[in-house]
Design a protein around this motif. Structure first.
Motif, PDB file in Angstrom:
ATOM      1  N   MET A   1      84.832 -28.338  10.367  1.00 16.73           N
ATOM      2  CA  MET A   1      85.431 -27.939  11.635  1.00 16.73           C
ATOM      3  C   MET A   1      86.943 -27.961  11.485  1.00 16.73           C
ATOM      4  SD  MET A   1      83.261 -29.602  14.787  1.00 16.73           S
ATOM      5  CE  MET A   1      81.766 -28.798  15.368  1.00 16.73           C
ATOM      6  N   GLY A   2      87.503 -26.828  11.126  1.00 15.15           N
ATOM      7  CA  GLY A   2      88.938 -26.754  10.872  1.00 15.15           C
ATOM      8  C   GLY A   2      89.753 -26.668  12.147  1.00 15.15           C
ATOM      9  N   PRO A   3      91.042 -26.983  12.060  1.00 14.45           N
ATOM     10  CA  PRO A   3      91.908 -26.957  13.250  1.00 14.45           C
ATOM     11  C   PRO A   3      92.136 -25.563  13.813  1.00 14.45           C
ATOM     12  CG  PRO A   3      93.199 -27.316  11.258  1.00 14.45           C
ATOM     13  CD  PRO A   3      91.757 -27.415  10.858  1.00 14.45           C
TER      14      PRO A   3
ATOM     15  N   LEU B   1      79.598 -38.435  14.119  1.00 10.31           N
ATOM     16  CA  LEU B   1      80.538 -37.329  14.314  1.00 10.31           C
ATOM     17  C   LEU B   1      80.500 -36.364  13.134  1.00 10.31           C
ATOM     18  CD1 LEU B   1      83.507 -39.369  15.795  1.00 10.31           C
ATOM     19  CD2 LEU B   1      82.239 -37.574  16.994  1.00 10.31           C
ATOM     20  N   ARG B   2      80.373 -36.910  11.928  1.00  6.94           N
ATOM     21  CA  ARG B   2      80.300 -36.065  10.735  1.00  6.94           C
ATOM     22  C   ARG B   2      79.049 -35.180  10.787  1.00  6.94           C
ATOM     23  NH1 ARG B   2      80.559 -39.791   7.453  1.00  6.94           N
ATOM     24  NH2 ARG B   2      82.785 -39.710   6.923  1.00  6.94           N
ATOM     25  N   GLU B   3      77.930 -35.763  11.185  1.00  7.95           N
ATOM     26  CA  GLU B   3      76.683 -34.998  11.274  1.00  7.95           C
ATOM     27  C   GLU B   3      76.789 -33.891  12.322  1.00  7.95           C
ATOM     28  OE1 GLU B   3      73.801 -35.087   9.504  1.00  7.95           O
ATOM     29  OE2 GLU B   3      74.904 -36.414   8.142  1.00  7.95           O
ATOM     30  N   LEU B   4      77.390 -34.209  13.464  1.00 12.27           N
ATOM     31  CA  LEU B   4      77.571 -33.201  14.502  1.00 12.27           C
ATOM     32  C   LEU B   4      78.470 -32.069  14.016  1.00 12.27           C
ATOM     33  CD1 LEU B   4      78.036 -35.434  17.679  1.00 12.27           C
ATOM     34  CD2 LEU B   4      76.171 -33.825  17.261  1.00 12.27           C
ATOM     35  N   ALA B   5      79.528 -32.432  13.310  1.00 15.61           N
ATOM     36  CA  ALA B   5      80.446 -31.418  12.806  1.00 15.61           C
ATOM     37  C   ALA B   5      79.765 -30.502  11.797  1.00 15.61           C
ATOM     38  CB  ALA B   5      81.664 -32.093  12.188  1.00 15.61           C
TER      39      ALA B   5
END
Length: 258
Positions: free
Chosen positions: A73-75, A26-30
């Protein structure tokens, strides 16, 4: 351990889930898509095994959110979507999430619910009116959540229903799921010919169960518009009237004990 996870393995145990690696992915995708304007949401997994303890699942969700946010990836531009599967687990997971203070800690997070009136013989017992009562209670559940998305739904259900009843079922679901803060997604735009109730293009639009394109009522309408004026005081905290909404709430509470 079942097909929703991508691979069927009957002997699989939830402890075999490589959580750290899932967070790394997930970190890599983000990182890769943090600057893409086409990405407005990222779901951390799909339909996690119901045997995963609630505490462990919520811990994974916390780690996933933090990894995604720290990667850029901020809110303000990307929602993080957390599946509740099956929807029987909703009270248990919401209770754990609330106890940890996560509704205040994390912004732009949506719980993903898959509302199917299928996959259990219990649905054979319901009449058209009772199916609609359950749909109405789904609207209540969605309105009570600070963030929610209906990630999957369909017209499939056991029993014989007329075309008019199926159209009413479709329309009521749309209005109910419009109560979700992050919207809804039908199961599939195009499915096999022999699965019309799972096919949005042919089984819903081309058959006339919903208008194509959707009209203002379907896009903006709500099953309970009065809830929007003062939601905290007007949305019932308990299931709506009707035997089946109350039975399903009772069943969910019983499941939460085991």
């Amino acid at each position: 351990g079942d097909r929703p996870c991508g691979k069927k393995h009957s002997a699989w145990h939830w402890s075999q889930w490589r959580l750290d690696e899932a967070v790394d992915v997930l970190r890599e995708l983000a990182v890769r898509y943090a600057d893409s304007s086409a990405v407005t949401g990222i779901q951390v997994c799909n339909e996690p095994c119901p045997s995963i303890p609630t505490e462990s699942l919520c811990t994974f969700y916390e780690q996933a959110i933090e990894a995604i946010r720290e990667a850029g990836m901020g809110p303000e531009k990307v929602a993080v979507v957390l599946p509740i599967f099956t929807h029987w687990r909703l009270p248990d997971i919401v209770s754990c999430w609330h106890a940890r203070g996560n509704f205040l800690k994390f912004d732009n997070v949506a719980f993903d619910l898959h509302y199917y009136h299928n996959f259990s013989d219990i649905w054979r017992l319901l009449s058209q009116a009772q199916h609609l009562q359950v749909v109405a209670d789904h609207a209540r559940e969605l309105r009570l959540l600070p963030g929610a998305v209906v990630g999957e739904w369909s017209l499939s259900r056991p029993g014989d229903f007329t075309a008019e009843e199926k159209a009413e079922f479709a329309a009521q679901q749309v209005l109910a799921y419009n109560h979700a803060s992050h919207g809804w997604f039908f199961w599939n735009w195009h499915d096999h010919d022999f699965y019309p109730d799972w096919d949005f293009e042919r089984g819903v639009f081309e058959s006339g169960k919903l208008s194509c394109p959707l009209g203002p009522k379907e896009i903006q309408g709500l099953l309970f518009p009065e809830w929007e004026h003062d939601s905290w005081n007007s949305v019932p905290s308990r299931p709506l009237p009707g035997m089946w909404p109350r039975l399903m709430d009772w069943a969910a509470s019983i499941r939460g004990l085991f």
